[in-house]
Design a protein around this motif. Structure first.
Motif, PDB file in Angstrom:
ATOM      1  N   THR A  73       0.854  -1.193   0.000  1.00  0.00           N
ATOM      2  CA  THR A  73       0.000   0.000   0.000  1.00  0.00           C
ATOM      3  C   THR A  73       0.891   1.243   0.000  1.00  0.00           C
ATOM      4  N   ILE A  74       0.319   2.353  -0.403  1.00  0.00           N
ATOM      5  CA  ILE A  74       1.085   3.598  -0.402  1.00  0.00           C
ATOM      6  C   ILE A  74       1.400   4.037   1.026  1.00  0.00           C
ATOM      7  N   GLU A  75       0.482   3.729   1.964  1.00  0.00           N
ATOM      8  CA  GLU A  75       0.725   4.064   3.366  1.00  0.00           C
ATOM      9  C   GLU A  75       1.950   3.322   3.887  1.00  0.00           C
ATOM     10  N   GLU A  86       8.028  10.664  -6.459  1.00  0.00           N
ATOM     11  CA  GLU A  86       6.784  10.277  -7.158  1.00  0.00           C
ATOM     12  C   GLU A  86       7.005  10.310  -8.668  1.00  0.00           C
ATOM     13  N   ASN A  87       6.471   9.280  -9.350  1.00  0.00           N
ATOM     14  CA  ASN A  87       6.677   9.154 -10.803  1.00  0.00           C
ATOM     15  C   ASN A  87       5.444   8.625 -11.521  1.00  0.00           C
ATOM     16  N   SER A  97      -3.504  13.903  -6.578  1.00  0.00           N
ATOM     17  CA  SER A  97      -4.144  12.944  -5.691  1.00  0.00           C
ATOM     18  C   SER A  97      -3.117  12.052  -4.991  1.00  0.00           C
ATOM     19  N   VAL A  98      -2.160  11.541  -5.769  1.00  0.00           N
ATOM     20  CA  VAL A  98      -1.134  10.671  -5.199  1.00  0.00           C
ATOM     21  C   VAL A  98      -0.240  11.446  -4.233  1.00  0.00           C
ATOM     22  N   LEU A  99       0.136  12.663  -4.603  1.00  0.00           N
ATOM     23  CA  LEU A  99       0.993  13.473  -3.737  1.00  0.00           C
ATOM     24  C   LEU A  99       0.291  13.826  -2.431  1.00  0.00           C
ATOM     25  N   GLU A 100      -0.997  14.065  -2.489  1.00  0.00           N
ATOM     26  CA  GLU A 100      -1.740  14.370  -1.265  1.00  0.00           C
ATOM     27  C   GLU A 100      -1.824  13.143  -0.359  1.00  0.00           C
ATOM     28  N   GLN A 101      -1.912  11.945  -0.955  1.00  0.00           N
ATOM     29  CA  GLN A 101      -1.878  10.719  -0.154  1.00  0.00           C
ATOM     30  C   GLN A 101      -0.504  10.540   0.496  1.00  0.00           C
ATOM     31  N   ILE A 102       0.536  10.798  -0.276  1.00  0.00           N
ATOM     32  CA  ILE A 102       1.891  10.702   0.271  1.00  0.00           C
ATOM     33  C   ILE A 102       2.060  11.696   1.420  1.00  0.00           C
ATOM     34  N   ASP A 103       1.590  12.914   1.223  1.00  0.00           N
ATOM     35  CA  ASP A 103       1.684  13.966   2.232  1.00  0.00           C
ATOM     36  C   ASP A 103       0.972  13.547   3.517  1.00  0.00           C
ATOM     37  N   HIS A 105       0.330  10.451   4.664  1.00  0.00           N
ATOM     38  CA  HIS A 105       0.806   9.247   5.349  1.00  0.00           C
ATOM     39  C   HIS A 105       2.299   9.231   5.646  1.00  0.00           C
ATOM     40  N   SER A 106       3.047  10.221   5.191  1.00  0.00           N
ATOM     41  CA  SER A 106       4.493  10.231   5.433  1.00  0.00           C
ATOM     42  C   SER A 106       4.847  11.063   6.662  1.00  0.00           C
ATOM     43  N   LYS A 107       6.080  10.915   7.127  1.00  0.00           N
ATOM     44  CA  LYS A 107       6.567  11.723   8.245  1.00  0.00           C
ATOM     45  C   LYS A 107       6.557  13.198   7.841  1.00  0.00           C
ATOM     46  N   GLN A 108       6.270  14.066   8.783  1.00  0.00           N
ATOM     47  CA  GLN A 108       6.137  15.487   8.461  1.00  0.00           C
ATOM     48  C   GLN A 108       7.440  16.081   7.944  1.00  0.00           C
ATOM     49  N   GLU A 109       8.576  15.530   8.375  1.00  0.00           N
ATOM     50  CA  GLU A 109       9.872  16.066   7.950  1.00  0.00           C
ATOM     51  C   GLU A 109      10.391  15.413   6.670  1.00  0.00           C
ATOM     52  N   ALA A 110       9.679  14.415   6.146  1.00  0.00           N
ATOM     53  CA  ALA A 110      10.126  13.749   4.921  1.00  0.00           C
ATOM     54  C   ALA A 110       9.987  14.696   3.725  1.00  0.00           C
ATOM     55  N   ILE A 111      10.929  14.593   2.800  1.00  0.00           N
ATOM     56  CA  ILE A 111      10.870  15.392   1.575  1.00  0.00           C
ATOM     57  C   ILE A 111      10.093  14.620   0.517  1.00  0.00           C
ATOM     58  N   ILE A 112       9.211  15.324  -0.176  1.00  0.00           N
ATOM     59  CA  ILE A 112       8.418  14.720  -1.248  1.00  0.00           C
ATOM     60  C   ILE A 112       8.814  15.390  -2.558  1.00  0.00           C
TER      61      ILE A 112
END
Length: 318
Positions: A73-75, A86-87, A97-103, A105-112
């Motif tokens: 899963t993306i989570e 993301e690709n 939509s995918v970037l918002e899901q990543i945002d 479920h990821s750590k707040q300090e992670a770079i997207i």
């Protein structure tokens, strides 16, 4: 500022797999996610095919194809990542939509980061809760060999994110080029698009075949551009006075209607002419065989380029 150790790649097409191969070759652990059936098998095959070229370029300590895992899963894929690339296909609503899901479920300090080749970052980050950690990181195919990556921040991207991303890419043997103004298509693709449009006109007007155009680039501009690019190439064309004399002598020719910036209509006839020309030029060699030959060439060319432009020459200027 978090040290980047764990990397996630979302979307495993040609570009995503290229990122995965590069990161693995640099000794990172990589988690991948792609819901498409057969994605994991295709990715592992792609990495294996790229590995020979990566070995020739030199692997980092700890580099191992087995440091790749696939999430269900993306989570699961992004929850522990320090850096997420993301690709997914180049469709604005899908990417957002995918970037918002990543945002979410990821750590707040992670770079997207997004590999988008044309969509500006402010558009992509507009629906994110933490837009300051989002950036466009646009690479070039094959990602595992070509070092350039265009780094573009949006209106809400922090300067700290840009700095951290550039430092990270340099540590991954890449050349980050910071683009300070958002523009559709960024920089490198806009330049290639201009040449591509003119090439299509030349084919459409019956001036040259696809093979003749490729030959013109391979044995003319391409050889020079690999070392210096168009500006330094023209600087040398001006003799002792360099670009000053070049512009004085050849500048007036820029007003002549030599080129056609508008793309020609992509008619069925033009498409077939281009397709048949490429297939004829390739002959009996398959795409896989051509890719192998391209990679072998790029490894040797990169070694030569680095002899003249050392890796320490950074493009990531503030």
């Amino acid at each position: 500022m978090t040290t980047i150790k764990n990397i996630t790649v979302v979307g495993t097409g040609v570009i995503g797999n290229g990122w995965i191969a590069r990161f693995l070759a640099q000794g990172y652990d990589v988690i991948a996610f792609d819901p498409a059936e057969g994605a994991e098998e295709r990715t592992r095959n792609a990495v294996q095919l790229a590995w020979t070229s990566l070995e020739e370029r030199g692997l980092a300590e700890g580099a191992d194809q087995n440091r790749l895992t696939f999430a269900q899963t993306i989570e699961e894929a992004v929850s522990h990542a320090d850096f997420i690339q993301e690709n997914v296909p180049e469709r604005e609503e899908l990417k957002k939509s995918v970037l918002e899901q990543i945002d979410e479920h990821s750590k707040q300090e992670a770079i997207i980061a997004s590999s988008t080749s044309g969509i500006i970052p402010s558009t992509l980050q507009s629906g994110m809760q933490n837009p300051e950690r989002f950036i466009v990181a646009h690479p070039f195919n094959p990602v595992y060999l070509l070092p350039l990556v265009e780094v573009v921040g949006g209106k809400n991207t922090s300067s700290a994110t840009i700095k951290q991303v550039c430092d990270f890419f340099e540590s991954a043997a890449m050349k980050p080029l910071v683009i300070h103004r958002e523009i559709d298509g960024h920089v490198a693709d806009r330049l290639m698009e201009a040449l591509w449009r003119e090439a299509l006109h030349l084919v459409n007007d019956g001036v040259a075949t696809t093979e003749e155009i490729d030959t013109a680039i391979i044995y003319g501009a391409g050889l020079r551009w690999a070392q210096m690019g168009p500006f330094l190439t023209f600087h040398l064309a001006g003799g002792e006075q360099g670009m000053r004399h070049m512009l004085e002598q050849f500048g007036p020719a820029l007003k002549l209607p030599w080129t056609k910036l508008e793309a020609p209509e992509l008619t069925d006839e033009l498409k077939e002419r281009v397709i048949e020309g490429c297939e004829s030029y390739a002959g009996d060699e398959s795409v896989a065989e051509l890719e192998a030959k391209r990679n072998e060439f790029l490894v040797k060319l990169l070694d030569l380029v680095e002899d003249y432009w050392p890796a320490s020459k950074s493009l990531a200027k503030e």
